[in-house]
Design a protein around this motif. Structure first.
Motif, PDB file in Angstrom:
ATOM      1  N   LEU A 259       0.835  -1.205   0.000  1.00  0.00           N
ATOM      2  CA  LEU A 259       0.000   0.000   0.000  1.00  0.00           C
ATOM      3  C   LEU A 259       0.868   1.254   0.000  1.00  0.00           C
ATOM      4  O   LEU A 259       0.627   2.197  -0.758  1.00  0.00           O
ATOM      5  N   ARG A 260       1.889   1.265   0.832  1.00  0.00           N
ATOM      6  CA  ARG A 260       2.769   2.439   0.877  1.00  0.00           C
ATOM      7  C   ARG A 260       3.464   2.639  -0.464  1.00  0.00           C
ATOM      8  O   ARG A 260       3.667   3.779  -0.917  1.00  0.00           O
ATOM      9  N   ALA A 261       3.831   1.535  -1.098  1.00  0.00           N
ATOM     10  CA  ALA A 261       4.559   1.630  -2.366  1.00  0.00           C
ATOM     11  C   ALA A 261       3.712   2.251  -3.474  1.00  0.00           C
ATOM     12  O   ALA A 261       4.255   2.865  -4.398  1.00  0.00           O
ATOM     13  N   VAL A 262       2.392   2.092  -3.383  1.00  0.00           N
ATOM     14  CA  VAL A 262       1.529   2.671  -4.420  1.00  0.00           C
ATOM     15  C   VAL A 262       0.945   4.017  -3.982  1.00  0.00           C
ATOM     16  O   VAL A 262       0.021   4.543  -4.618  1.00  0.00           O
ATOM     17  N   GLY A 263       1.456   4.567  -2.886  1.00  0.00           N
ATOM     18  CA  GLY A 263       1.081   5.925  -2.500  1.00  0.00           C
ATOM     19  C   GLY A 263       0.074   6.041  -1.383  1.00  0.00           C
ATOM     20  O   GLY A 263      -0.414   7.149  -1.106  1.00  0.00           O
ATOM     21  N   ALA A 264      -0.248   4.948  -0.705  1.00  0.00           N
ATOM     22  CA  ALA A 264      -1.212   5.019   0.394  1.00  0.00           C
ATOM     23  C   ALA A 264      -0.582   5.643   1.630  1.00  0.00           C
ATOM     24  O   ALA A 264       0.630   5.539   1.852  1.00  0.00           O
ATOM     25  N   THR A 265      -1.408   6.285   2.428  1.00  0.00           N
ATOM     26  CA  THR A 265      -0.997   6.752   3.750  1.00  0.00           C
ATOM     27  C   THR A 265      -1.703   5.890   4.788  1.00  0.00           C
ATOM     28  O   THR A 265      -2.874   5.554   4.627  1.00  0.00           O
ATOM     29  N   ILE A 266      -0.997   5.544   5.845  1.00  0.00           N
ATOM     30  CA  ILE A 266      -1.566   4.717   6.914  1.00  0.00           C
ATOM     31  C   ILE A 266      -1.925   5.633   8.074  1.00  0.00           C
ATOM     32  O   ILE A 266      -1.054   6.297   8.648  1.00  0.00           O
ATOM     33  N   ASP A 267      -3.194   5.711   8.393  1.00  0.00           N
ATOM     34  CA  ASP A 267      -3.655   6.600   9.462  1.00  0.00           C
ATOM     35  C   ASP A 267      -3.466   5.977  10.836  1.00  0.00           C
ATOM     36  O   ASP A 267      -3.136   6.681  11.788  1.00  0.00           O
ATOM     37  N   PHE A 268      -3.700   4.691  10.963  1.00  0.00           N
ATOM     38  CA  PHE A 268      -3.364   4.002  12.211  1.00  0.00           C
ATOM     39  C   PHE A 268      -3.196   2.517  11.939  1.00  0.00           C
ATOM     40  O   PHE A 268      -3.704   1.984  10.950  1.00  0.00           O
ATOM     41  N   TRP A 269      -2.495   1.878  12.847  1.00  0.00           N
ATOM     42  CA  TRP A 269      -2.240   0.449  12.743  1.00  0.00           C
ATOM     43  C   TRP A 269      -2.046  -0.094  14.157  1.00  0.00           C
ATOM     44  O   TRP A 269      -1.392   0.535  14.979  1.00  0.00           O
TER      45      TRP A 269
END
Length: 394
Positions: A259-269
């Motif tokens: 997900l990060r590689a395709v431009g996603a931002t992670i809001d929480f995990w």
């Protein structure tokens, strides 16, 4: 390693990401189970006139105790069009409008008729307006009947149809893409080789969303290869992407890196709940993303707590979060740890009983459950008869 996020805070952060979708007008039947996208007022008055609530005779209360002349008949859809004078009565049926000059209904069980002559055969109505449904008793034109964000239940649809509406404003359906990840997974019913496992999380998740206004996009089972995951995620056209599996930090947990590689931002995990700690939420362009654990019970619980509320919020629900209620505990429970625990439980004989096996891979336990017992972090030991908080599940 990020700190665990409390469940309530995670839900709040997630719902803050949701922006209600575009409004469309749909026929009443297509609006079932959706949420009103605007305040809705009555277009007409109900009842539209003073109507009889019983079969009998329309009379003037002041003419009691009679007798009366019978001058006609009024039925639903066939109203009496004349005007009753003092001493007149009109045969009337349930739902028919009262003729002009009358104000009360004498029920037929208390009436004696001889041709065109009517007399009292009982106690008669006790007051003016007896057995009459007054004009506007239910609602009047321009009354506010439904607020934006209210659920359009069967009864609400009947109300709005009676109020003159043929179509209703709702948010368009939520496009939800579902994917499972894992090289060990195969479709249910397939021949199963060594170290393989039938994949049922997509099936379960789709069933959990079945009563919501969603359009499902099945991405199938994705392999544990970052290039394959990246390609699948880039191609998705949805409002919400939900994955199961690969959300943790193992060597084969590649959902977050892809997900990060395709431009996603992670809001929480990582959320402070059991089961379901490794859940992840983020955004990819205009699409929201939820990464659920692969364990089936964890996937089920996180869908109840996060996926369903998010889909409802995108649909315009004013109150999308699941609501708990109190119940009587039927057996002792040990003290709880530092995460909110959702124990699979059954309701029997007015009490709730937690399964003795709470492993997050145990589907048989989940299938028997009718509710989840919610135990807050640090909750003390409980005994039979204590009041506990539960979340009903389908």
């Amino acid at each position: 390693m990020p700190a665990l996020l409390p469940v309530v805070q995670a839900q709040s952060q997630l719902l803050a990401l949701a922006r209600p979708l575009a409004i469309e007008n749909v026929p009443l039947a297509a609006a079932a189970g959706r949420w009103a996208a605007a305040d809705i007022e009555a277009l007409r008055t109900q009842p539209y006139a003073d109507l009889s609530a019983m079969d009998g005779y329309a009379i003037r209360f002041a003419d009691l105790p009679g007798p009366w002349r019978v001058i006609g008949e009024s039925a639903a859809g066939r109203a009496f069009t004349g005007e009753a004078e003092p001493g007149d009565s009109v045969r009337i049926f349930t739902g028919a409008p009262l003729p002009g000059g009358t104000d009360t209904v004498l029920v037929q069980e208390e009436a004696a008729r001889d041709g065109g002559r009517l007399s009292l055969a009982g106690e008669g109505p006790g007051h003016r307006g007896r057995n009459v449904r007054r004009r506007g008793l239910d609602f009047s034109e321009d009354d506010l009947l439904v607020r934006a964000g209210d659920r359009l239940t069967p009864a609400v649809l009947a109300l709005l149809g009676t109020a003159g509406h043929g179509t209703l404003p709702v948010r368009r359906k939520v496009r939800v893409a579902i994917a499972a990840t894992g090289d060990e997974l195969v479709p249910p019913g397939s021949l199963i080789g060594p170290a393989q496992l039938p994949e049922t999380n997509r099936l379960m998740l789709a069933a959990q969303l079945a009563d919501l206004p969603v359009e499902l996009i099945d991405l199938g089972i994705l392999p544990d290869r970052q290039d394959a995951l990246e390609a699948a995620f880039r191609a998705v056209g949805a409002d919400l992407l939900v994955t199961s599996g690969g959300a943790s930090v193992g060597d084969h947990d590649l959902v977050q890196p892809a997900l990060r590689a395709v431009g996603a931002t992670i809001d929480f995990w990582r959320v402070a709940l059991r089961p379901g700690k490794p859940m992840m939420a983020g955004r990819l362009g205009g699409m929201l993303v939820l990464g659920l654990p692969g364990n089936p019970v964890s996937a089920f619980v996180t869908t109840q707590l996060f996926v369903r509320p998010l889909a409802a919020a995108l649909s315009g629900a004013a109150d999308p979060l699941p609501r708990t209620r109190r119940a009587v505990l039927g057996e002792p429970l040990a003290p709880n740890g530092d995460r909110t625990d959702y124990l699979r439980a059954e309701q029997r004989g007015g009490a709730v009983f937690a399964s003795t096996i709470q492993d997050s891979s145990m589907l048989r336990t989940l299938a028997r459950a009718t509710c989840l017992i919610v135990r807050e972090p640090g909750a003390a030991a409980a005994v039979s008869g204590d009041s506990v908080e539960i979340l009903d599940i389908a």
